[in-house]
Write a protein that holds these residues in place. Sequence first.
Motif, PDB file in Angstrom:
ATOM      1  N   PHE A 152     -47.815   0.230 -41.503  1.00 42.92           N
ATOM      2  CA  PHE A 152     -46.563  -0.105 -42.179  1.00 42.92           C
ATOM      3  C   PHE A 152     -45.942   1.165 -42.731  1.00 42.92           C
ATOM      4  N   ILE A 153     -44.684   1.035 -43.154  1.00 41.84           N
ATOM      5  CA  ILE A 153     -43.927   2.184 -43.644  1.00 41.84           C
ATOM      6  C   ILE A 153     -43.467   1.926 -45.070  1.00 41.84           C
ATOM      7  N   HIS A 154     -43.696   2.911 -45.937  1.00 38.97           N
ATOM      8  CA  HIS A 154     -43.127   2.922 -47.288  1.00 38.97           C
ATOM      9  C   HIS A 154     -41.853   3.740 -47.235  1.00 38.97           C
ATOM     10  N   VAL A 155     -40.809   3.305 -47.921  1.00 37.29           N
ATOM     11  CA  VAL A 155     -39.621   4.136 -48.064  1.00 37.29           C
ATOM     12  C   VAL A 155     -39.314   4.329 -49.540  1.00 37.29           C
ATOM     13  N   LYS A 156     -39.066   5.566 -49.871  1.00 35.38           N
ATOM     14  CA  LYS A 156     -38.575   5.965 -51.192  1.00 35.38           C
ATOM     15  C   LYS A 156     -37.935   7.324 -51.001  1.00 35.38           C
ATOM     16  N   ASP A 157     -37.072   7.692 -51.908  1.00 37.61           N
ATOM     17  CA  ASP A 157     -36.400   8.977 -51.787  1.00 37.61           C
ATOM     18  C   ASP A 157     -37.071   9.977 -52.709  1.00 37.61           C
ATOM     19  N   PHE A 158     -36.560  11.194 -52.707  1.00 38.00           N
ATOM     20  CA  PHE A 158     -37.212  12.261 -53.466  1.00 38.00           C
ATOM     21  C   PHE A 158     -36.224  13.381 -53.738  1.00 38.00           C
ATOM     22  N   THR A 159     -36.607  14.204 -54.698  1.00 41.84           N
ATOM     23  CA  THR A 159     -35.902  15.456 -54.963  1.00 41.84           C
ATOM     24  C   THR A 159     -36.955  16.474 -55.394  1.00 41.84           C
TER      25      THR A 159
ATOM     26  N   ALA B  79     -62.116  11.704 -37.838  1.00 41.92           N
ATOM     27  CA  ALA B  79     -63.443  11.865 -38.439  1.00 41.92           C
ATOM     28  C   ALA B  79     -64.081  10.513 -38.764  1.00 41.92           C
ATOM     29  N   VAL B  80     -63.274   9.578 -39.240  1.00 43.64           N
ATOM     30  CA  VAL B  80     -63.797   8.263 -39.611  1.00 43.64           C
ATOM     31  C   VAL B  80     -64.050   7.403 -38.376  1.00 43.64           C
ATOM     32  N   LYS B  81     -63.181   7.529 -37.387  1.00 43.58           N
ATOM     33  CA  LYS B  81     -63.323   6.794 -36.123  1.00 43.58           C
ATOM     34  C   LYS B  81     -63.540   5.295 -36.340  1.00 43.58           C
ATOM     35  N   SER B  82     -62.709   4.703 -37.168  1.00 47.72           N
ATOM     36  CA  SER B  82     -62.807   3.272 -37.411  1.00 47.72           C
ATOM     37  C   SER B  82     -61.466   2.606 -37.139  1.00 47.72           C
ATOM     38  N   PRO B  83     -61.468   1.529 -36.376  1.00 48.33           N
ATOM     39  CA  PRO B  83     -60.214   0.812 -36.146  1.00 48.33           C
ATOM     40  C   PRO B  83     -59.692   0.155 -37.421  1.00 48.33           C
ATOM     41  N   ALA B  84     -60.514   0.108 -38.451  1.00 48.65           N
ATOM     42  CA  ALA B  84     -60.095  -0.481 -39.720  1.00 48.65           C
ATOM     43  C   ALA B  84     -59.221   0.466 -40.535  1.00 48.65           C
ATOM     44  N   LEU B  85     -59.210   1.744 -40.177  1.00 47.25           N
ATOM     45  CA  LEU B  85     -58.401   2.717 -40.907  1.00 47.25           C
ATOM     46  C   LEU B  85     -57.125   2.978 -40.130  1.00 47.25           C
ATOM     47  N   ALA B  86     -56.004   2.832 -40.805  1.00 45.68           N
ATOM     48  CA  ALA B  86     -54.704   3.059 -40.181  1.00 45.68           C
ATOM     49  C   ALA B  86     -53.827   3.810 -41.175  1.00 45.68           C
ATOM     50  N   VAL B  87     -52.585   4.066 -40.779  1.00 47.43           N
ATOM     51  CA  VAL B  87     -51.680   4.878 -41.576  1.00 47.43           C
ATOM     52  C   VAL B  87     -50.603   4.012 -42.234  1.00 47.43           C
ATOM     53  N   ALA B  88     -50.330   4.337 -43.482  1.00 44.11           N
ATOM     54  CA  ALA B  88     -49.123   3.862 -44.156  1.00 44.11           C
ATOM     55  C   ALA B  88     -48.215   5.087 -44.188  1.00 44.11           C
ATOM     56  N   TYR B  89     -47.188   5.097 -43.347  1.00 41.92           N
ATOM     57  CA  TYR B  89     -46.314   6.266 -43.225  1.00 41.92           C
ATOM     58  C   TYR B  89     -45.310   6.282 -44.376  1.00 41.92           C
ATOM     59  N   ASP B  90     -45.182   7.433 -45.025  1.00 39.00           N
ATOM     60  CA  ASP B  90     -44.229   7.612 -46.128  1.00 39.00           C
ATOM     61  C   ASP B  90     -43.639   9.011 -46.007  1.00 39.00           C
ATOM     62  N   TYR B  91     -42.431   9.082 -45.466  1.00 39.82           N
ATOM     63  CA  TYR B  91     -41.813  10.385 -45.206  1.00 39.82           C
ATOM     64  C   TYR B  91     -41.609  11.212 -46.474  1.00 39.82           C
ATOM     65  N   SER B  92     -41.428  10.590 -47.624  1.00 37.26           N
ATOM     66  CA  SER B  92     -41.128  11.353 -48.841  1.00 37.26           C
ATOM     67  C   SER B  92     -42.167  12.450 -49.094  1.00 37.26           C
ATOM     68  N   HIS B  93     -43.423  12.165 -48.806  1.00 33.44           N
ATOM     69  CA  HIS B  93     -44.486  13.152 -49.039  1.00 33.44           C
ATOM     70  C   HIS B  93     -44.371  14.342 -48.088  1.00 33.44           C
ATOM     71  N   PHE B  94     -43.789  14.129 -46.923  1.00 42.00           N
ATOM     72  CA  PHE B  94     -43.593  15.210 -45.962  1.00 42.00           C
ATOM     73  C   PHE B  94     -42.288  15.946 -46.225  1.00 42.00           C
ATOM     74  N   GLY B  95     -41.251  15.203 -46.569  1.00 38.21           N
ATOM     75  CA  GLY B  95     -39.957  15.811 -46.865  1.00 38.21           C
ATOM     76  C   GLY B  95     -40.040  16.806 -48.002  1.00 38.21           C
TER      77      GLY B  95
END
Length: 146
Positions: free
Chosen positions: A65-72, A30-46
């Motif tokens: 880039f990737i954020h890593v943190k754990d979750f419960t 929707a934004v269609k801007s090369p300035a917008l990218a993803v910071a992947y963080d699996y914890s939010h999906f897990g």
Amino acid sequence: LDAHGVARPDQAHVAGAVNSPDRLLWLLDAVKSPALAVAYDYSHFGLQGLDLETTLDALLPHTRFIHVKDFTGDAKKFQFLLPGEGTTDYARYFSLLMRRGYKGPICVEVSSQVSNKPGYDPIAAATRSYAALSAAMAKASENRSR
């Protein structure tokens, strides 16, 4: 872009309107801007029961880039943890990243749910996180060479 003209990544959040790879990809489109990218963080999906490999495959082409943190817990009641304190299989995670050729930064994210606890020690948190992640990276590298 931030104040320095650097692209500002966005990420999905378990409790937010953009909480899934599909919604994040919709936002990028929707934004269609090369300035917008993803910071992947699996914890939010897990926390939502989403698969690591599936979410990674969907978002890695757009990941800065990737954020890593754990979750419960789950999507309704959750606690973020330091890497290695939950059930995330970081050896598998790093193996997937290696197989897909990811070469970007991987950063530990210490949630305020961790850092706001009484007695929080940032040096101890960094030490524990490094120990867990370096062991996982060694295992992933070992598995890759087989």
